[in-house]
Motif scaffolding. Structure first.
Motif, PDB file in Angstrom:
ATOM      1  N   UNK A  65       0.844  -1.176   0.000  1.00  0.00           N
ATOM      2  CA  UNK A  65       0.000   0.000   0.000  1.00  0.00           C
ATOM      3  C   UNK A  65       0.885   1.234   0.000  1.00  0.00           C
ATOM      4  N   UNK A  66       0.641   2.107  -0.950  1.00  0.00           N
ATOM      5  CA  UNK A  66       1.408   3.344  -1.080  1.00  0.00           C
ATOM      6  C   UNK A  66       0.767   4.429  -0.223  1.00  0.00           C
ATOM      7  N   UNK A  67       1.347   4.702   0.950  1.00  0.00           N
ATOM      8  CA  UNK A  67       0.765   5.628   1.921  1.00  0.00           C
ATOM      9  C   UNK A  67       0.832   7.082   1.459  1.00  0.00           C
ATOM     10  N   UNK A  68       1.556   7.363   0.370  1.00  0.00           N
ATOM     11  CA  UNK A  68       1.620   8.735  -0.125  1.00  0.00           C
ATOM     12  C   UNK A  68       0.519   9.028  -1.139  1.00  0.00           C
ATOM     13  N   UNK A  69      -0.186   8.006  -1.557  1.00  0.00           N
ATOM     14  CA  UNK A  69      -1.221   8.161  -2.574  1.00  0.00           C
ATOM     15  C   UNK A  69      -2.475   8.813  -1.984  1.00  0.00           C
ATOM     16  N   UNK A  70      -3.024   9.798  -2.688  1.00  0.00           N
ATOM     17  CA  UNK A  70      -4.271  10.409  -2.217  1.00  0.00           C
ATOM     18  C   UNK A  70      -5.435   9.405  -2.212  1.00  0.00           C
ATOM     19  N   UNK A  71      -5.374   8.410  -3.064  1.00  0.00           N
ATOM     20  CA  UNK A  71      -6.428   7.394  -3.085  1.00  0.00           C
ATOM     21  C   UNK A  71      -6.440   6.581  -1.796  1.00  0.00           C
ATOM     22  N   UNK A  72      -5.259   6.273  -1.281  1.00  0.00           N
ATOM     23  CA  UNK A  72      -5.164   5.524  -0.023  1.00  0.00           C
ATOM     24  C   UNK A  72      -5.729   6.364   1.118  1.00  0.00           C
ATOM     25  N   UNK A  73      -5.374   7.633   1.169  1.00  0.00           N
ATOM     26  CA  UNK A  73      -5.887   8.507   2.224  1.00  0.00           C
ATOM     27  C   UNK A  73      -7.387   8.709   2.089  1.00  0.00           C
ATOM     28  N   UNK A  74      -7.872   8.775   0.862  1.00  0.00           N
ATOM     29  CA  UNK A  74      -9.311   8.881   0.643  1.00  0.00           C
ATOM     30  C   UNK A  74     -10.043   7.636   1.122  1.00  0.00           C
ATOM     31  N   UNK A  75      -9.444   6.470   0.851  1.00  0.00           N
ATOM     32  CA  UNK A  75     -10.040   5.214   1.308  1.00  0.00           C
ATOM     33  C   UNK A  75     -10.038   5.147   2.840  1.00  0.00           C
ATOM     34  N   UNK A  76      -8.929   5.543   3.465  1.00  0.00           N
ATOM     35  CA  UNK A  76      -8.853   5.541   4.927  1.00  0.00           C
ATOM     36  C   UNK A  76      -9.897   6.471   5.543  1.00  0.00           C
TER      37      UNK A  76
END
Length: 187
Positions: A1-12
């Motif tokens: 999981x790429x923690x710098x991706x805005x998609x990951x932060x959006x999912x979180x």
């Protein structure tokens, strides 16, 4: 999981918001039970079981998949609402009766299971909906459980404090709160 991706932060953020919304049921239940008077050991036990239900039910929903979410989504919410209405009405009735009729005991195995299921059943329908999407199942389930447990601890401790202030009417007020939340689910 790429923690710098805005998609990951959006999912979180999305998962956290869903977990917080589902945890509000546990908070309201905690207020109701806490006003009846609850020991600190019971707070831990109730919160742990609610957290477990908040993990197991959405996981079960995710496994079953999204193809039946349209069918059961509303049914699960209605079932949770009916359970809360029944529990709230029973608490209110038993607190106003002068004889020894007791409400559902949150310390008994079945009482604990009933309370936990009533606030966690809507997480099953959310799990069904989430089953359609490819997301991080482990993260989702853990966050749902953590938020459900945390919100129940907050509700139980707050209810416990308020229950001490209002004395013998704590169970009646707790019943009214559960009744109101159950009616909210039904309409």
């Amino acid at each position: 999981m790429d923690w710098t991706s805005p998609l990951v932060w959006g999912q979180l953020l999305t998962i956290w918001l869903m977990a917080a919304a589902l945890g509000l049921d546990a908070l309201s239940l905690g207020l109701g039970i806490g006003m009846r008077g609850v020991r600190k050991l019971d707070v831990l036990k109730i919160s742990a079981v609610i957290a477990l239900f908040h993990m197991v039910l959405p996981l079960g929903g995710m496994v079953m998949g999204g193809y039946i979410s349209a069918l059961l989504g509303q049914v699960a919410t209605v079932c949770g609402g009916v359970l809360l209405v029944l529990l709230g009405a029973h608490m209110l009735y038993s607190s106003l009766r002068s004889d020894e009729l007791r409400s559902v005991d949150h310390r008994s195995f079945w009482g604990l299971m009933l309370f936990s299921f009533s606030v966690s059943v809507d997480s099953f329908s959310v799990g069904l909906s989430l089953g359609m999407f490819a997301g991080d199942t482990v993260l989702t389930v853990l966050m749902f459980g953590a938020m459900g447990g945390l919100m129940s601890v907050i509700g139980l401790m707050l209810g416990r404090r308020v229950g001490q202030w209002i004395g013998e009417y704590g169970e009646a007020l707790g019943g009214v709160i559960l009744l109101a939340f159950g009616i909210k689910f039904l309409f």
